[in-house]
Design a protein around this motif. Structure first.
Motif, PDB file in Angstrom:
ATOM      1  N   THR A 119       3.158  -2.062  -5.426  1.00 39.39           N
ATOM      2  CA  THR A 119       4.665  -2.780  -5.563  1.00 39.39           C
ATOM      3  C   THR A 119       5.440  -1.608  -4.837  1.00 39.39           C
ATOM      4  OG1 THR A 119       3.971  -4.063  -7.512  1.00 39.39           O
ATOM      5  CG2 THR A 119       6.216  -3.419  -6.994  1.00 39.39           C
ATOM      6  N   HIS A 139       1.940  -2.960   0.964  1.00 40.52           N
ATOM      7  CA  HIS A 139       1.258  -4.305   1.134  1.00 40.52           C
ATOM      8  C   HIS A 139      -0.275  -4.334   1.179  1.00 40.52           C
ATOM      9  CE1 HIS A 139       0.942  -8.395   1.690  1.00 40.52           C
ATOM     10  NE2 HIS A 139       0.106  -8.377   2.710  1.00 40.52           N
ATOM     11  N   ASN A 140      -0.730  -3.068   1.909  1.00 35.49           N
ATOM     12  CA  ASN A 140      -2.443  -3.229   2.462  1.00 35.49           C
ATOM     13  C   ASN A 140      -2.998  -3.024   1.309  1.00 35.49           C
ATOM     14  OD1 ASN A 140      -1.664  -3.895   5.004  1.00 35.49           O
ATOM     15  ND2 ASN A 140      -1.790  -1.816   5.830  1.00 35.49           N
ATOM     16  N   ASN A 163      -1.808  -3.649  -1.963  1.00 33.90           N
ATOM     17  CA  ASN A 163      -1.526  -4.455  -3.056  1.00 33.90           C
ATOM     18  C   ASN A 163      -0.519  -3.357  -4.017  1.00 33.90           C
ATOM     19  OD1 ASN A 163      -2.817  -6.969  -2.371  1.00 33.90           O
ATOM     20  ND2 ASN A 163      -4.694  -6.170  -3.027  1.00 33.90           N
TER      21      ASN A 163
END
Length: 300
Positions: free
Chosen positions: A217, A212-213, A215
């Motif tokens: 997937t 997530h950090n 971006n």
């Protein structure tokens, strides 16, 4: 029988019976002749019958002693066994260790440690019981096992814990395009199907955050409980995974490759034991040897 028999008296009895004289018996026992005579005299008083007859210059056991000798031999043999076992215990070469561990450890890293530990300790036996972290904690609290290898341990007043952070790596089938990289980051796995630990695990939470950090997937494909299962699946080309290096090295010669994963996401192993249960000397030595086995994989 007015007095308690002493082992040294029985040893004197056997020595004289074997040698036929007090002089030779004293040499065998490493004591003086008067000491042997005194032992025999005291034994004779305790037993209440004569021990030897003298024939042609030799001391010959009486019929009563001949009847008693098999029992004396068993006692002395047992005392020798006790002495040998106690020495083995002191030298950490005898005893029994009950180990509870995560299922993956029972078939990956632990067997190598056990084999090395038992090599020079023929008198040591082990019980190895794999199960879930929750069950391992129950066993430690109940003092049913001497030592546990687990993760996700949050502490308990009845359990002593030593946490060790182990490096993690990305694993994939040999020949995969990821072999061209020296390290692997979340962005490198954007097009890969991911095999990962349970969604409710701390490790998956930290892995998801790393994706997530940046971006990236996280393509969830298969959820497993143990790193060994992830390695097996990755080896068969089902996907890639981020696992403990401890597990990855077990598959290095079986068609699985791996590279360091970045950012660093150490897997925390907890070495646990009951606080109130005094560990044996051999258990403490096994725990230390297991800790040393983790050193090459520990985060510095």
């Amino acid at each position: 029988m007015n007095q308690t028999l002493r082992v040294r008296q029985l040893e004197a009895l056997m020595a004289v019976t074997t040698n036929g004289s007090v002089t030779a018996a004293a040499v065998d026992l490493g004591v003086s002749q008067p000491a042997v005579s005194r032992l025999l005299s005291d034994l004779e008083k305790s037993l209440g019958f004569q021990l030897f007859d003298r024939r042609e210059g030799r001391l010959v056991p009486t019929q009563e002693v001949r009847y008693l000798l098999p029992s004396v031999e068993r006692v002395l043999e047992l005392m020798n066994q006790i002495s040998d076992v106690s020495q083995d215990i002191t030298q950490r070469k005898a005893g029994h260790i009950r180990v509870a561990c995560l299922p993956g450890f029972a078939t990956s890293h632990l067997p190598n440690v056990v084999a090395g530990f038992l090599k020079d300790r023929p008198g040591v036996t082990l019980t190895i019981e794999p199960d879930r972290p929750e069950r391992i904690l129950e066993w430690m609290i109940g003092e049913q096992y001497d030592f546990g290898i687990t993760d996700s341990f949050n502490g308990h007043p009845a359990v002593e814990s030593n946490n060790i952070d182990v490096r993690t790596v990305c694993v994939f089938p040999t020949g995969h395009q990821l072999e061209n990289l020296s390290t692997i980051a979340p962005a490198d796995l954007a097009d890969c199907k991911l095999i990962h630990t349970r969604r409710d695990s701390d490790f998956f939470s930290r892995l998801s955050k790393a994706f997530h950090n940046v971006n990236a997937t996280l393509n969830s494909h298969i959820e497993v409980r143990q790193f060994t299962a992830a390695c097996e699946l990755a080896m068969k080309g089902v996907g890639v995974s981020v696992v403990s290096e401890l597990d990855a090295v077990q598959y290095a010669s079986r068609g699985l490759s791996f590279r360091p994963f970045t950012p660093e996401l150490p897997h925390t192993l907890s070495l646990v034991r009951p606080i109130l249960k005094q560990p044996s000397l051999v258990t403490l030595e096994f725990i230390e040897q297991f800790k040393e086995s983790l050193t090459p994989f520990a985060v510095q």
